[in-house]
Design an enzyme around this catalytic site. Structure first.
Site, PDB file in Angstrom:
ATOM      1  N   HIS A 194     -21.656   2.309 -15.709  1.00  0.00           N
ATOM      2  CA  HIS A 194     -20.632   2.604 -16.703  1.00  0.00           C
ATOM      3  C   HIS A 194     -19.374   1.842 -16.270  1.00  0.00           C
ATOM      4  O   HIS A 194     -18.938   1.979 -15.115  1.00  0.00           O
ATOM      5  CB  HIS A 194     -20.310   4.092 -16.738  1.00  0.00           C
ATOM      6  CG  HIS A 194     -21.339   4.952 -17.414  1.00  0.00           C
ATOM      7  ND1 HIS A 194     -22.662   4.908 -17.109  1.00  0.00           N
ATOM      8  CD2 HIS A 194     -21.211   5.878 -18.408  1.00  0.00           C
ATOM      9  CE1 HIS A 194     -23.319   5.781 -17.870  1.00  0.00           C
ATOM     10  NE2 HIS A 194     -22.461   6.382 -18.670  1.00  0.00           N
ATOM     11  N   GLU A 197     -15.235   2.304 -19.948  1.00  0.00           N
ATOM     12  CA  GLU A 197     -15.242   3.405 -20.932  1.00  0.00           C
ATOM     13  C   GLU A 197     -13.807   3.917 -21.017  1.00  0.00           C
ATOM     14  O   GLU A 197     -13.171   3.794 -22.053  1.00  0.00           O
ATOM     15  CB  GLU A 197     -16.210   4.509 -20.473  1.00  0.00           C
ATOM     16  CG  GLU A 197     -16.300   5.689 -21.448  1.00  0.00           C
ATOM     17  CD  GLU A 197     -17.164   6.838 -20.920  1.00  0.00           C
ATOM     18  OE1 GLU A 197     -17.395   6.906 -19.695  1.00  0.00           O
ATOM     19  OE2 GLU A 197     -17.586   7.685 -21.748  1.00  0.00           O
ATOM     20  N   ASP A 276     -24.563  11.452 -24.804  1.00  0.00           N
ATOM     21  CA  ASP A 276     -24.804  12.887 -24.561  1.00  0.00           C
ATOM     22  C   ASP A 276     -24.856  13.598 -25.925  1.00  0.00           C
ATOM     23  O   ASP A 276     -23.909  14.303 -26.302  1.00  0.00           O
ATOM     24  CB  ASP A 276     -23.671  13.473 -23.710  1.00  0.00           C
ATOM     25  CG  ASP A 276     -23.517  12.745 -22.388  1.00  0.00           C
ATOM     26  OD1 ASP A 276     -24.328  12.983 -21.476  1.00  0.00           O
ATOM     27  OD2 ASP A 276     -22.601  11.895 -22.297  1.00  0.00           O
TER      28      ASP A 276
HETATM   29  N1  ADE Z   1     -22.022  11.345 -17.609  1.00  0.00           N
HETATM   30  C1  ADE Z   1     -22.558  11.761 -18.759  1.00  0.00           C
HETATM   31  N2  ADE Z   1     -21.971  11.160 -19.787  1.00  0.00           N
HETATM   32  C2  ADE Z   1     -21.034  10.319 -19.282  1.00  0.00           C
HETATM   33  C3  ADE Z   1     -20.102   9.418 -19.831  1.00  0.00           C
HETATM   34  N3  ADE Z   1     -19.987   9.206 -21.145  1.00  0.00           N
HETATM   35  N4  ADE Z   1     -19.296   8.744 -18.996  1.00  0.00           N
HETATM   36  C4  ADE Z   1     -19.381   8.928 -17.675  1.00  0.00           C
HETATM   37  N5  ADE Z   1     -20.236   9.769 -17.111  1.00  0.00           N
HETATM   38  C5  ADE Z   1     -21.068  10.462 -17.897  1.00  0.00           C
HETATM   39 ZN    ZN Z   2     -22.920   7.567 -20.390  1.00  0.00          ZN
END
Ligand code: ADE
Ligand code: ZN
Length: 331
Positions: A194, A197, A276
């Site tokens: 990631h 974000e 999620d």
């Molecule tokens: N864990 C679960 N979803 C996440 C997200 N969008 N960003 C970072 N960690 C996560």
């Molecule tokens: Zn994620």
């Protein structure tokens, strides 16, 4: 367009299995395990799913996964997700799991991974959905803790395709995990992270140039830096964008501000994913629909997003070509 979105074969490349725990299943697993939860009803729990940033979500997400304790729990969770995938014509999934979110509660690594793999194998039999499993490290923990987790994964390495890095991004840059990811690469694992974000473009830069990732999760903030955009295009890196997640976590002002159209326009291999879905209001079909409506994307763009999802997967070149042909054969 609704028909096209439903009919498109899709791959989901960015999904945290713990984030697919629907409130109804959470309540029934809590009852089975005799665990008290601080919400009176499914409705009250859903009401708590209002977030103003990533950390507010993560606090509830880690609380939610506390009900998961037995192999059966992990199986049920995974099987429920794959049934949702089948309804959206998802043909291949590459899912993350967060072992440290379980082992720190004394649930064994083996319990977690056995239940998830049994669920994935069941889904493959039932729905024909192929899969890869990606073990994700929690970046708010130390690199040393990550190495301990990698050790626990040793007997399972042939069942893992790759590793990821998730949780609280700000203050925990990719470079913090440079040695751990180098060790994972040595073991033949694909590298995902990631980045961008909530964290700055510098984190995307580190993921690409210091870690040499195979895929970037989210990557939104790369769009602030033309040199990063050029590097992503030049290296053919895939970005796993999560539109409803970005909206729910206020990473963007609204779906109309999703960077997906701009990414496609810049020649970036952007993909659509649900992250999620139990927490952000929709599975992959709903995410495709949200960008189609919010960004007024045409049929060619929707097909391109589905093509990118297979092209950016860890499937064999033959399997990729078969799925992409099926997309191109659609009217
Ligand atoms: N864990 C679960 N979803 C996440 C997200 N969008 N960003 C970072 N960690 C996560
Ligand atoms: Zn994620």
């Amino acid at each position: 367009m609704d028909d096209l979105i439903r009919d498109l074969p899709k791959a989901e490349l960015h999904l945290h299995i713990e984030g697919s725990l629907e409130p109804e299943l959470l309540f029934s697993i809590a009852a089975r395990n005799k665990i008290d939860i601080p919400y009176a009803s499914v409705e009250e729990l859903r009401q708590a799913y209002r977030f103003s940033n990533l950390q507010e979500f993560l606090d509830i997400y880690y609380q939610g996964m506390n009900v998961l304790q037995t192999e059966e729990d992990y199986f049920d969770l995974t099987a429920a997700y794959l049934a949702r995938c089948a309804a959206d014509n998802v043909r291949h999934v590459e899912i993350f799991f967060d072992p440290q979110g379980h082992t720190e509660r004394e649930v064994s690594f083996d319990t977690v991974i056995k239940g998830i793999i049994a669920g994935l194998e069941d889904g493959e039999k039932r729905h024909g959905i192929t899969w890869c499993l990606i073990m994700s490290f929690l970046r708010h923990l130390s690199e040393e803790d990550g190495f301990a987790t990698l050790k626990q994964a040793e007997p399972w390495l042939d069942r893992l395709t790759g590793v990821g890095l998730d949780s609280s991004e700000t203050g925990h840059p990719p470079a913090k995990f440079a040695k751990l990811f180098a060790a994972c690469r040595e073991k033949g694992l694909k590298l995902c992270m990631h980045a961008g974000e909530e964290g700055p473009p510098e984190y995307v830069h580190q993921a690409i140039f210091d870690i040499a990732v195979d895929r970037i999760d989210h990557g939104n903030r790369a769009m602030e830096d033309p040199e990063l955009i050029a590097a992503i295009v030049e290296k053919g890196l895939t970005l796993t964008v999560c539109p409803l997640s970005n909206t729910a976590l206020k990473v963007i002002d609204g779906i109309e501000s999703s960077p997906v159209a701009e990414m496609l326009g810049a020649g970036i291999s952007a993909t659509i994913n649900s992250d999620d879905p139990a927490y952000f209001g929709g599975y992959i079909g709903a995410n495709y629909q949200a960008v189609a409506d919010g960004l007024k994307l045409d049929r060619a763009a929707m097909k391109q997003l589905a093509i990118n999802s297979f092209a950016g997967s860890f499937l064999s070149e033959d399997a990729k070509a078969d799925h992409i042909k099926a997309i191109n054969d659609l009217p």
